[in-house]
Design a protein around this motif. Structure first.
Motif, PDB file in Angstrom:
ATOM      1  N   TYR A   1       5.986 161.909 -41.231  1.00  0.00           N
ATOM      2  CA  TYR A   1       6.509 163.186 -40.751  1.00  0.00           C
ATOM      3  C   TYR A   1       6.893 163.053 -39.282  1.00  0.00           C
ATOM      4  CZ  TYR A   1       4.064 164.751 -44.948  1.00  0.00           C
ATOM      5  OH  TYR A   1       3.624 164.889 -46.230  1.00  0.00           O
ATOM      6  N   MET A   2       7.553 164.085 -38.748  1.00  0.00           N
ATOM      7  CA  MET A   2       7.942 164.070 -37.353  1.00  0.00           C
ATOM      8  C   MET A   2       6.722 163.921 -36.440  1.00  0.00           C
ATOM      9  SD  MET A   2      10.026 166.991 -35.185  1.00  0.00           S
ATOM     10  CE  MET A   2      11.450 166.906 -36.274  1.00  0.00           C
ATOM     11  N   ASP A   3       6.854 163.045 -35.463  1.00  0.00           N
ATOM     12  CA  ASP A   3       5.828 162.806 -34.443  1.00  0.00           C
ATOM     13  C   ASP A   3       4.525 162.236 -35.013  1.00  0.00           C
ATOM     14  OD1 ASP A   3       7.509 163.724 -32.398  1.00  0.00           O
ATOM     15  OD2 ASP A   3       6.876 165.793 -32.688  1.00  0.00           O
TER      16      ASP A   3
ATOM     17  N   ARG B   1      12.758 153.826 -24.293  1.00  0.00           N
ATOM     18  CA  ARG B   1      12.673 154.914 -23.323  1.00  0.00           C
ATOM     19  C   ARG B   1      12.661 156.290 -23.983  1.00  0.00           C
ATOM     20  NH1 ARG B   1      13.443 153.271 -18.037  1.00  0.00           N
ATOM     21  NH2 ARG B   1      13.699 155.458 -17.463  1.00  0.00           N
ATOM     22  N   CYS B   2      13.186 156.399 -25.203  1.00  0.00           N
ATOM     23  CA  CYS B   2      13.249 157.698 -25.877  1.00  0.00           C
ATOM     24  C   CYS B   2      11.833 158.214 -26.152  1.00  0.00           C
ATOM     25  CB  CYS B   2      14.017 157.581 -27.185  1.00  0.00           C
ATOM     26  SG  CYS B   2      14.141 159.136 -28.105  1.00  0.00           S
ATOM     27  N   ILE B   3      11.560 159.454 -25.719  1.00  0.00           N
ATOM     28  CA  ILE B   3      10.229 160.045 -25.894  1.00  0.00           C
ATOM     29  C   ILE B   3      10.217 161.131 -26.970  1.00  0.00           C
ATOM     30  CG2 ILE B   3       9.488 159.504 -23.546  1.00  0.00           C
ATOM     31  CD1 ILE B   3      10.153 162.400 -22.777  1.00  0.00           C
ATOM     32  N   GLY B   4      11.306 161.283 -27.685  1.00  0.00           N
ATOM     33  CA  GLY B   4      11.337 162.252 -28.773  1.00  0.00           C
ATOM     34  C   GLY B   4      11.263 163.692 -28.313  1.00  0.00           C
TER      35      GLY B   4
ATOM     36  N   ARG C   1      19.904 164.595 -34.592  1.00  0.00           N
ATOM     37  CA  ARG C   1      18.505 164.760 -35.006  1.00  0.00           C
ATOM     38  C   ARG C   1      17.682 163.598 -34.467  1.00  0.00           C
ATOM     39  NH1 ARG C   1      18.220 163.974 -40.567  1.00  0.00           N
ATOM     40  NH2 ARG C   1      20.108 162.753 -40.353  1.00  0.00           N
ATOM     41  N   ILE C   2      16.457 163.897 -34.062  1.00  0.00           N
ATOM     42  CA  ILE C   2      15.570 162.864 -33.544  1.00  0.00           C
ATOM     43  C   ILE C   2      14.538 162.551 -34.625  1.00  0.00           C
ATOM     44  CG2 ILE C   2      14.160 162.133 -31.601  1.00  0.00           C
ATOM     45  CD1 ILE C   2      17.057 163.064 -30.955  1.00  0.00           C
TER      46      ILE C   2
ATOM     47  N   SER D   1       7.687 155.534 -32.454  1.00  0.00           N
ATOM     48  CA  SER D   1       8.994 155.383 -31.817  1.00  0.00           C
ATOM     49  C   SER D   1       9.974 156.355 -32.455  1.00  0.00           C
ATOM     50  CB  SER D   1       9.510 153.943 -31.942  1.00  0.00           C
ATOM     51  OG  SER D   1       9.610 153.564 -33.310  1.00  0.00           O
ATOM     52  N   TYR D   2      11.036 156.626 -31.724  1.00  0.00           N
ATOM     53  CA  TYR D   2      11.993 157.648 -32.149  1.00  0.00           C
ATOM     54  C   TYR D   2      13.383 157.044 -32.316  1.00  0.00           C
ATOM     55  CZ  TYR D   2       8.311 160.869 -30.796  1.00  0.00           C
ATOM     56  OH  TYR D   2       7.116 161.536 -30.704  1.00  0.00           O
TER      57      TYR D   2
END
Length: 206
Positions: free
Chosen positions: A44-46, A11-14, A36-37, A58-59
């Motif tokens: 890298y992030m996202d 469910r986590c959408i970052g 931190r996410i 996924s996050y």
């Protein structure tokens, strides 16, 4: 009681809403993040892992794991890092902390603690967040407190209240009827570095 988190990674959408709420609630200094996410798998992030069209994104929200067997507590020479006997929350006593950073060295979860090398600086001249949080100090180690000041009043941690996707859950792990216990019992989950023997109180539902 032993409080802990269940985080639904499906469910986590970052969105980082929980991280921002943590900053606001605890009036965190510049460049300090207790939550931190992380982007799981990507460089890298996202950034997803894999190659199009076979990609996956996924996050993984990462903060203090509030371990049942915390390595940080064992190494603190002055008892500044301690486990609250009533709640299981791993806490920091800023007045006792001597800035040796032994807790940071012993903790197997990289980046969940921060150290104030200088007097804490802020983006504004106005303090935000709860009125009953400890004052941030120079030469002190800090980390997620599980919003113990809110818990003491019967409230949930700030990160739980704001999650728009209801990915975060919190409660008493020793109560089999609590929401967090029921989720853990009904879903597959993973924990960070279980081989370290710290027994984290954060469960990532998969």
């Amino acid at each position: 009681m032993r409080y802990g988190f269940a985080i639904d990674t499906k469910r986590c959408i970052g969105c980082h809403t929980c991280a921002v709420a943590c900053r606001y609630e605890n009036n965190l200094p510049k460049e300090v993040w207790w939550n931190r996410i992380m982007t799981e798998g990507g460089e890298y992030m996202d950034i997803p892992v894999g190659e199009f069209p076979n990609t996956r994104l996924s996050y993984l929200p990462v903060a203090c794991q509030h371990c049942e067997n915390p390595a940080c507590v064992k190494v603190c020479p002055v008892g500044a890092t301690y486990k609250d006997p009533e709640t299981g929350i791993v806490r920091q006593d800023y007045e006792k902390c001597i800035g040796c950073r032994m807790c940071m060295a012993a903790c197997p979860y990289t980046g969940v603690r921060s150290f104030n090398w200088e007097e804490p600086a802020y983006y504004t001249g106005v303090a935000f967040g709860a009125a009953d949080i400890p004052v941030h100090e120079k030469h002190v180690v800090e980390k997620c407190t599980m919003c113990w000041h809110r818990q003491a009043k019967g409230d949930q941690p700030a990160c739980i209240d704001v999650c728009p996707e209801r990915a975060r859950h919190w409660g008493d792990l020793d109560d089999p009827e609590s929401e967090v216990s029921r989720l853990i019992a009904s879903r597959e989950y993973k924990q960070l570095l279980p081989e370290e023997g710290t027994k984290p109180s954060v469960y990532y539902l998969v």
